[in-house]
Design an enzyme around this catalytic site. Structure first.
Site, PDB file in Angstrom:
ATOM      1  N   SER A 178       0.854  -1.195   0.000  1.00 28.20           N
ATOM      2  CA  SER A 178       0.000   0.000   0.000  1.00 28.20           C
ATOM      3  C   SER A 178       0.884   1.237   0.000  1.00 28.20           C
ATOM      4  O   SER A 178       1.733   1.371  -0.877  1.00 28.20           O
ATOM      5  CB  SER A 178      -0.966  -0.045   1.186  1.00 28.20           C
ATOM      6  OG  SER A 178      -2.009   0.880   1.041  1.00 28.20           O
ATOM      7  N   GLU A 305      -8.819  -5.445  -4.680  1.00 26.82           N
ATOM      8  CA  GLU A 305      -8.230  -4.404  -3.836  1.00 26.82           C
ATOM      9  C   GLU A 305      -9.307  -3.537  -3.161  1.00 26.82           C
ATOM     10  O   GLU A 305      -9.257  -3.268  -1.963  1.00 26.82           O
ATOM     11  CB  GLU A 305      -7.306  -3.517  -4.676  1.00 26.82           C
ATOM     12  CG  GLU A 305      -6.054  -4.209  -5.186  1.00 26.82           C
ATOM     13  CD  GLU A 305      -4.939  -4.262  -4.165  1.00 26.82           C
ATOM     14  OE1 GLU A 305      -5.147  -3.843  -3.013  1.00 26.82           O
ATOM     15  OE2 GLU A 305      -3.843  -4.723  -4.527  1.00 26.82           O
ATOM     16  N   HIS A 390      -7.573  -5.776  -0.435  1.00 18.96           N
ATOM     17  CA  HIS A 390      -6.386  -4.998  -0.110  1.00 18.96           C
ATOM     18  C   HIS A 390      -5.900  -5.369   1.290  1.00 18.96           C
ATOM     19  O   HIS A 390      -6.665  -5.393   2.253  1.00 18.96           O
ATOM     20  CB  HIS A 390      -6.750  -3.506  -0.148  1.00 18.96           C
ATOM     21  CG  HIS A 390      -5.595  -2.592   0.071  1.00 18.96           C
ATOM     22  ND1 HIS A 390      -4.560  -2.466  -0.829  1.00 18.96           N
ATOM     23  CD2 HIS A 390      -5.304  -1.728   1.087  1.00 18.96           C
ATOM     24  CE1 HIS A 390      -3.691  -1.571  -0.388  1.00 18.96           C
ATOM     25  NE2 HIS A 390      -4.113  -1.125   0.778  1.00 18.96           N
TER      26      HIS A 390
END
Length: 490
Positions: A178, A305, A390
């Site tokens: 990330s 995600e 995610h």
């Protein structure tokens, strides 16, 4: 107990079952007082053996996920932690950069415990870096991208000290997810970071890098929450704990500020700034020009995600056709997606724009310049709610399946979860050892490792999205309405 000599003095850590662990070793002076908003400064030496048993205090945190209430108090924000199978030897080194939207993040979270990963025969290093206003706001009189400069300073510490922990400074792999993946991408583009690492793993790279005008405008809004200007003179005496609260206020109102464009719609107040100095250009442009050709790269993403953000925002099962159309207009203008159900279209567009396509294009830019890259996709769905969302890869890579907030997306720890974790951990450590994660490099046939209940090595599986975005160029996000190079940015 075990003692090691490092820059600044002697540190005393613990030794348990063949693993030496050191926490909160300073890699720079506390960035407060005269050093507030400055580039990281050298460590001040200490006398005697410094206890390195507990994690150091994190930099000031935003309130998201309750992060503002976590961690010890204090101003020694810039510290590293080391897990080593032994303080003698010549082991590969893995340096972790945590995510958190450049707004939160601390190395002392239980999900980042490095013991399980280090047991694979590597030295694991984690560290804190400044986030939010302290690390990424564009402040007059201060260098841009202070959080990135902290990361460079941590890597310099690794270069100068890791041999004392049994690590090889010539075999350093930096890895992050990330905002940590975005940081890895930024480091690949930064002249200051050249030579400090030799391999890189960039997971779920956000495509959000800011133009200076956008970053400056957001900084004005943050400082205005305190009745101040975004200058070192105005902000350097403000209690550090007050700044994240100001950032939280701005983030909560961002969608009302049209000139902040896509960043506003995704509530992203902070990101690396393409300032022309610390960060000369975007990572995609830098890699296309060959800036990191000699660094071996893994880049990849999860299949779903956006799903984590949809769960957190209460959007699962409730996305309207209007919301899906707006996402398409805002994040993929001019791109043609197939006719899908609103929720599927919404999640696909947001996943592609924010993480999936920036990650793929990073690898493709590296390959286009003659470098080597391996591409992966995490398709494993441990729960029906979160799917392959995610962040699902973080506990899988570290092997910390039952601790920390990140582990919540895994649900029940089944044999399948453990097996996927074992394979991902082996791939990451194998890459750190000799550059081979266990599948071929990305090339014209787009070879990709898909992590799932049964892994597969195949052509990149998200072909529909790849074709939609294949002509897109990732640039910094502008302040809309600003004239650059003779044209108005809209």
């Amino acid at each position: 107990m075990v003692e090691v000599r490092v820059t600044g003095g002697t540190v005393r850590g613990t030794a348990d079952q063949g693993m030496a662990v050191f926490r909160a070793i300073p890699f720079a002076a506390p960035p407060v007082g005269e050093f507030r908003f400055a580039a990281p400064q050298p460590v001040e030496a200490w006398d005697g053996a410094r206890e390195a048993l507990a994690f150091g205090p994190p930099p000031p945190q935003a309130a998201v996920f309750g992060m503002d209430g976590m961690g010890a108090a204090g101003d020694e924000w810039l510290t590293v932690n080391v897990w080593s199978p032994g303080t003698t030897g010549d082991l590969p080194v893995m340096v972790w950069i945590q995510g958190g939207a450049y707004t939160v993040g601390m190395s002392g979270l239980p999900e980042y415990d490095g013991a399980r990963l280090a047991s694979g025969g590597v030295v694991v290093v984690t560290f804190n870096y400044r986030v939010g206003i302290e690390g990424f706001a564009l402040i007059e009189g201060a260098p841009a991208n202070r959080g990135l400069l902290d990361q460079v300073a941590a890597l310099e510490w690794v270069r100068d000290n890791i041999r004392a922990f049994g690590g090889d400074p010539a075999r350093v792999t930096v890895f992050g997810q990330s905002a940590g993946g975005g940081s890895v991408a930024a480091l690949l583009a930064m002249p200051r970071a050249a030579g400090l690492f030799h391999r890189a793993i960039a997971s779920s790279v956000p495509g959000t890098f800011f133009a200076p005008e956008l970053a400056a405008d957001i900084a004005v809004a943050c400082a205005a929450e305190l009745g101040l200007r975004p200058t070192v003179a105005d902000l350097s005496t403000v209690d550090p704990e007050l700044l994240p609260a100001a950032g939280d206020e701005v983030m909560g109102e961002m969608r009302q500020v049209a000139r902040w464009g896509q960043a506003a719609q995704k509530l992203i107040p902070f990101a690396p700034v393409v300032d022309g100095d610390v960060l000369p250009t975007t990572p995609w442009e830098a890699l296309r020009s060959g800036a990191a050709r000699d660094v071996e790269l893994i880049a990849g993403h999860t299949r779903h995600e956006q799903r984590l953000l949809s769960v957190l925002e209460g959007l699962v099962g409730s996305v309207t056709p209007e919301q899906a159309s707006e996402a398409l207009e805002v994040f993929a203008p001019g791109l043609v997606y197939p006719d899908l159900e609103p929720e599927e279209l919404f999640e696909l567009v947001c996943s592609d724009w924010l993480f999936r396509m920036p990650s793929l294009h990073l690898a493709e830019a590296q390959v286009a310049a003659g470098g080597r890259a391996h591409v992966y996709v995490v398709a494993f769905e441990p729960t029906e709610v979160f799917r392959a969302c995610h962040g699902v890869d973080v506990p899988l890579v570290f092997g910390n399946l039952d601790r920390g907030q990140a582990a919540a997306v895994l649900g029940e720890i089944t044999p399948q979860v453990r097996e996927v974790s074992d394979r991902m951990r082996a791939a990451w450590t194998g890459f750190a050892v000799d550059g081979d994660p266990g599948w071929p490099a990305y090339s014209a046939d787009r070879t990709t490792r898909v992590f799932d209940v049964q892994d597969e090595v195949t052509a990149y599986p998200e072909e529909r999205s790849r074709l939609i975005w294949q002509e897109h160029t990732w640039e910094y996000l502008p302040l809309e309405g600003v004239v650059r190079a003779g044209r108005e940015v809209r």
